[in-house]
Scaffold this motif. Sequence first.
Motif, PDB file in Angstrom:
ATOM      1  N   ASP A 153       4.721  -8.398   1.321  1.00 34.34           N
ATOM      2  CA  ASP A 153       3.707  -9.374   0.919  1.00 34.34           C
ATOM      3  C   ASP A 153       4.112 -10.039  -0.390  1.00 34.34           C
ATOM      4  O   ASP A 153       4.134  -9.395  -1.431  1.00 34.34           O
ATOM      5  CB  ASP A 153       2.354  -8.654   0.765  1.00 34.34           C
ATOM      6  N   GLN A 154       4.423 -11.338  -0.326  1.00 32.32           N
ATOM      7  CA  GLN A 154       4.925 -12.045  -1.513  1.00 32.32           C
ATOM      8  C   GLN A 154       3.817 -12.217  -2.558  1.00 32.32           C
ATOM      9  O   GLN A 154       4.106 -12.507  -3.706  1.00 32.32           O
ATOM     10  CB  GLN A 154       5.454 -13.434  -1.117  1.00 32.32           C
ATOM     11  N   ASN A 155       2.579 -12.038  -2.148  1.00 31.69           N
ATOM     12  CA  ASN A 155       1.459 -12.223  -3.074  1.00 31.69           C
ATOM     13  C   ASN A 155       1.199 -11.013  -3.956  1.00 31.69           C
ATOM     14  O   ASN A 155       0.372 -11.077  -4.853  1.00 31.69           O
ATOM     15  CB  ASN A 155       0.181 -12.512  -2.289  1.00 31.69           C
ATOM     16  N   SER A 156       1.866  -9.889  -3.647  1.00 35.81           N
ATOM     17  CA  SER A 156       1.634  -8.674  -4.421  1.00 35.81           C
ATOM     18  C   SER A 156       2.248  -8.806  -5.810  1.00 35.81           C
ATOM     19  O   SER A 156       3.457  -8.923  -5.939  1.00 35.81           O
ATOM     20  CB  SER A 156       2.261  -7.470  -3.704  1.00 35.81           C
ATOM     21  N   LYS A 157       1.397  -8.822  -6.846  1.00 34.15           N
ATOM     22  CA  LYS A 157       1.912  -9.005  -8.203  1.00 34.15           C
ATOM     23  C   LYS A 157       1.542  -7.823  -9.086  1.00 34.15           C
ATOM     24  O   LYS A 157       0.500  -7.183  -8.890  1.00 34.15           O
ATOM     25  CB  LYS A 157       1.340 -10.305  -8.788  1.00 34.15           C
ATOM     26  N   ILE A 158       2.397  -7.539 -10.078  1.00 34.22           N
ATOM     27  CA  ILE A 158       2.091  -6.506 -11.061  1.00 34.22           C
ATOM     28  C   ILE A 158       0.811  -6.902 -11.810  1.00 34.22           C
ATOM     29  O   ILE A 158       0.682  -8.068 -12.170  1.00 34.22           O
ATOM     30  CB  ILE A 158       3.270  -6.386 -12.071  1.00 34.22           C
ATOM     31  N   PRO A 159      -0.140  -6.037 -12.102  1.00 35.70           N
ATOM     32  CA  PRO A 159      -0.127  -4.602 -11.838  1.00 35.70           C
ATOM     33  C   PRO A 159      -1.004  -4.170 -10.652  1.00 35.70           C
ATOM     34  O   PRO A 159      -1.056  -3.000 -10.353  1.00 35.70           O
ATOM     35  CB  PRO A 159      -0.743  -4.050 -13.128  1.00 35.70           C
ATOM     36  N   TYR A 160      -1.666  -5.122  -9.993  1.00 30.86           N
ATOM     37  CA  TYR A 160      -2.629  -4.690  -8.973  1.00 30.86           C
ATOM     38  C   TYR A 160      -2.064  -4.715  -7.560  1.00 30.86           C
ATOM     39  O   TYR A 160      -2.685  -4.231  -6.624  1.00 30.86           O
ATOM     40  CB  TYR A 160      -3.885  -5.582  -9.012  1.00 30.86           C
ATOM     41  N   GLY A 161      -0.884  -5.329  -7.402  1.00 28.81           N
ATOM     42  CA  GLY A 161      -0.357  -5.468  -6.054  1.00 28.81           C
ATOM     43  C   GLY A 161      -1.254  -6.369  -5.241  1.00 28.81           C
ATOM     44  O   GLY A 161      -1.704  -7.408  -5.729  1.00 28.81           O
ATOM     45  N   ARG A 205       5.277  -7.689  12.192  1.00 27.79           N
ATOM     46  CA  ARG A 205       4.723  -6.501  12.856  1.00 27.79           C
ATOM     47  C   ARG A 205       4.237  -5.497  11.810  1.00 27.79           C
ATOM     48  O   ARG A 205       3.274  -4.775  12.004  1.00 27.79           O
ATOM     49  CB  ARG A 205       5.774  -5.820  13.724  1.00 27.79           C
ATOM     50  N   PHE A 206       4.980  -5.423  10.710  1.00 29.83           N
ATOM     51  CA  PHE A 206       4.594  -4.520   9.620  1.00 29.83           C
ATOM     52  C   PHE A 206       5.031  -5.172   8.321  1.00 29.83           C
ATOM     53  O   PHE A 206       5.888  -6.058   8.324  1.00 29.83           O
ATOM     54  CB  PHE A 206       5.243  -3.142   9.783  1.00 29.83           C
ATOM     55  N   LEU A 207       4.421  -4.719   7.230  1.00 26.36           N
ATOM     56  CA  LEU A 207       4.567  -5.466   5.986  1.00 26.36           C
ATOM     57  C   LEU A 207       4.451  -4.513   4.796  1.00 26.36           C
ATOM     58  O   LEU A 207       3.493  -3.756   4.706  1.00 26.36           O
ATOM     59  CB  LEU A 207       3.418  -6.481   5.949  1.00 26.36           C
ATOM     60  N   GLY A 208       5.433  -4.557   3.903  1.00 22.74           N
ATOM     61  CA  GLY A 208       5.328  -3.764   2.683  1.00 22.74           C
ATOM     62  C   GLY A 208       4.313  -4.387   1.736  1.00 22.74           C
ATOM     63  O   GLY A 208       4.275  -5.606   1.588  1.00 22.74           O
ATOM     64  N   VAL A 209       3.469  -3.555   1.125  1.00 20.50           N
ATOM     65  CA  VAL A 209       2.509  -4.049   0.127  1.00 20.50           C
ATOM     66  C   VAL A 209       2.522  -3.075  -1.055  1.00 20.50           C
ATOM     67  O   VAL A 209       3.164  -2.022  -0.996  1.00 20.50           O
ATOM     68  CB  VAL A 209       1.064  -4.134   0.692  1.00 20.50           C
ATOM     69  N   TYR A 210       1.845  -3.439  -2.123  1.00 20.52           N
ATOM     70  CA  TYR A 210       1.679  -2.528  -3.254  1.00 20.52           C
ATOM     71  C   TYR A 210       0.199  -2.336  -3.519  1.00 20.52           C
ATOM     72  O   TYR A 210      -0.536  -3.303  -3.697  1.00 20.52           O
ATOM     73  CB  TYR A 210       2.379  -3.082  -4.504  1.00 20.52           C
ATOM     74  N   LEU A 268      -1.860  -1.067  -6.217  1.00 23.55           N
ATOM     75  CA  LEU A 268      -1.571  -0.794  -7.624  1.00 23.55           C
ATOM     76  C   LEU A 268      -0.085  -0.442  -7.723  1.00 23.55           C
ATOM     77  O   LEU A 268       0.744  -1.277  -7.400  1.00 23.55           O
ATOM     78  CB  LEU A 268      -2.474   0.326  -8.175  1.00 23.55           C
ATOM     79  N   PHE A 269       0.253   0.791  -8.133  1.00 23.24           N
ATOM     80  CA  PHE A 269       1.665   1.128  -8.316  1.00 23.24           C
ATOM     81  C   PHE A 269       2.245   1.881  -7.127  1.00 23.24           C
ATOM     82  O   PHE A 269       3.298   2.486  -7.231  1.00 23.24           O
ATOM     83  CB  PHE A 269       1.843   1.953  -9.598  1.00 23.24           C
ATOM     84  N   ARG A 270       1.536   1.871  -6.019  1.00 20.84           N
ATOM     85  CA  ARG A 270       2.058   2.622  -4.877  1.00 20.84           C
ATOM     86  C   ARG A 270       2.515   1.690  -3.773  1.00 20.84           C
ATOM     87  O   ARG A 270       1.702   0.958  -3.207  1.00 20.84           O
ATOM     88  CB  ARG A 270       0.970   3.535  -4.299  1.00 20.84           C
ATOM     89  N   PRO A 271       3.799   1.750  -3.430  1.00 24.08           N
ATOM     90  CA  PRO A 271       4.235   0.993  -2.262  1.00 24.08           C
ATOM     91  C   PRO A 271       3.575   1.592  -1.020  1.00 24.08           C
ATOM     92  O   PRO A 271       3.541   2.816  -0.870  1.00 24.08           O
ATOM     93  CB  PRO A 271       5.752   1.223  -2.218  1.00 24.08           C
ATOM     94  N   ALA A 272       3.024   0.739  -0.174  1.00 22.41           N
ATOM     95  CA  ALA A 272       2.377   1.207   1.058  1.00 22.41           C
ATOM     96  C   ALA A 272       2.770   0.248   2.162  1.00 22.41           C
ATOM     97  O   ALA A 272       3.264  -0.852   1.892  1.00 22.41           O
ATOM     98  CB  ALA A 272       0.866   1.222   0.883  1.00 22.41           C
TER      99      ALA A 272
END
Length: 514
Positions: free
Chosen positions: A32-40, A66-71, A73-77
């Motif tokens: 997800d390109q919208n995930s920004k520090i610090p809240y993801g 099909r699937f997407l990396g997100v953050y 807060l500080f946890r990649p999910a």
Amino acid sequence: MLVFILAALGAILFHYIKRIYSYWERRNFPYDQNSKIPYGCLETVAKHKKSMGMAIHDVYFRSKERFLGVYLLFRPAILIRDVDLVRHVLAEDFASFHDRGVYVDEEKNPLSAHIFALEGKSWRDMRIKLAPLFTSGKLKAMFSTSEEVGDRMIAHLNTLIPEKGSVKIDLKEIFTTYAIDIIGSTIFGLDINSFENPTNKFRNIVYLARRNTHFTAILSMCVFLCPSIFKFVMRTFHLKKPVGDEMLPIVKDTVEYREKHNIVRKDMLQLLMQLKNTGKIEEDDNNFNANVTKKTGSTTENMSIEKITAQAIIFYIAGQETTASTTSLTIFELAQYPDVLKKVTEEVNTVLAENDGKITYESLQKMEYLELCMSETLRKYPGLPLLNRVCTQEYQIPGTDKVIEKGTPVVISLFGIHRDPEHFPDPETYIPERFLPENSNYNPKAYMPFGEGPRHCIAQRMGKINSKLGVVKILQNFNVEIMPRQDIEIDNHSIAIIPKGGVNVRLSKKQTTN
Ligand code: HEM
Ligand SMILES: *[C@@H]1O[C@H](CO)[C@@H](O)[C@H](O)[C@H]1NC(C)=O
Ligand SMILES: *[C@@H]1O[C@H](CO)[C@@H](O)[C@H](O)[C@H]1NC(C)=O
């Protein structure tokens, strides 16, 4: 010197966080390109602009992957969008995703050791032990209790609604009381009537827990997002356990009273007492005796009062909000679709007329159109907007070379999937008929209001029966006034999809013509 050290520490921290936020890029996952520090992806949640369910829904609709990396807060999910892959995670490949990864501390805090949070073998053992609680036989035995609560709800509404003309009623509030009383009496074994006596102890605890929306929102996010930090804080500061510490003495008193006076009632507390005394719940739907003699050679262990209280509390938490929103939102939608309202009212009248106006467990099963309405409500407003798991063993995503690492949280946007026009044409419109077998105008793989796989909702039957009963009680006794099409306004301060300002519908008394 100090300035230098601070600057160095700051730089290290900055690089550390930067590195966390490059996790998905480094692993070559779509992210997800919208995930920004610090809240993801939770920036809107942190700023109280969205509930967590809606924020994840937004991520779901920002992508087609099909699937997407997100953050978080500080946890990649990882957010799973594809429904076939969702089914792999929840069902077929359960072995790699058997835990929710939320806060639980079996050793130091038995009140946290409830089935929703338990992990691995502890969860499996508990699930097997609790399953007999929710058989249709047991629910049938308890049906009259729910019915009495329904009658008290009608009596209360009769005092609010004038003889002539209609009045606006917040059905969310009414059905919250309904759901609390059903759970209070069937699960906690309490004689409460919150319609007449709204300040009873049980209801007060419940309202206390919901009062401070900011604080409880942060607390529930922590349980969900950073369970290990939460565990550390709870252990270090010996914090009071909200709800649990207040509920425990109530359960203890009731259990002791029943044991002392040999009282056997047909409710879940009685079955939880069985579990406490003998380590298991009888399969026999008519045996509510709490001290059935322990069979010799059985390997089951007794369960502590804290542990059975923990289960009762999670049933309350999982059952109350879901039942109250399913019932109120069904009436809310019916009020906007006159044809649907007419059809379901006719069905209710016909079935009840065959049965002298009495609502029974069996008569609710006969209402087929009501079943379609219930399905459509749960599609449009799933009781939980997200499902979550944690990866419990390294998992290669089928058809790809991508590997999910052990410990990665997995998120599924149930709300997003249920409102995706690819799976449900015209998703914002309430169309019960889409579930008719001859129409089947949806993708069945995408429909999972009670979750899926071994960890799906354990009380699906109970949730549905009590929701149907609540809706039928209203339709049997009152006229629902038609209103223009509208959306609910979603409260920004929670995980779930909670309507702000209630669910308001105008009701009037039926004018008797005899
Ligand atoms: C209409 C009402 C309800 C809805 C829509 C609903 C929905 C759900 C959903 C979506 C899940 C997660 C499933 C998953 O992760 O795959 C769940 C789990 C659960 N629900 Fe329900 N629920 C309802 C009523 C109830 C009631 C009345 C109770 C208890 C009396 C209950 C107890 C639970 C428990 C204990 C779990 C966790 C199961 C486990 O981890 O093994 N639910 N529910
Ligand atoms: C939630 O926040 C958004 C953005 O600030 C706002 O437009 C909306 O009205 C809020 N919703 C509620 C119900 O408070
Ligand atoms: C429980 O067991 C005791 C002694 O075995 C017995 O006297 C009592 O009646 C039993 N209680 C119930 C509720 O059956």
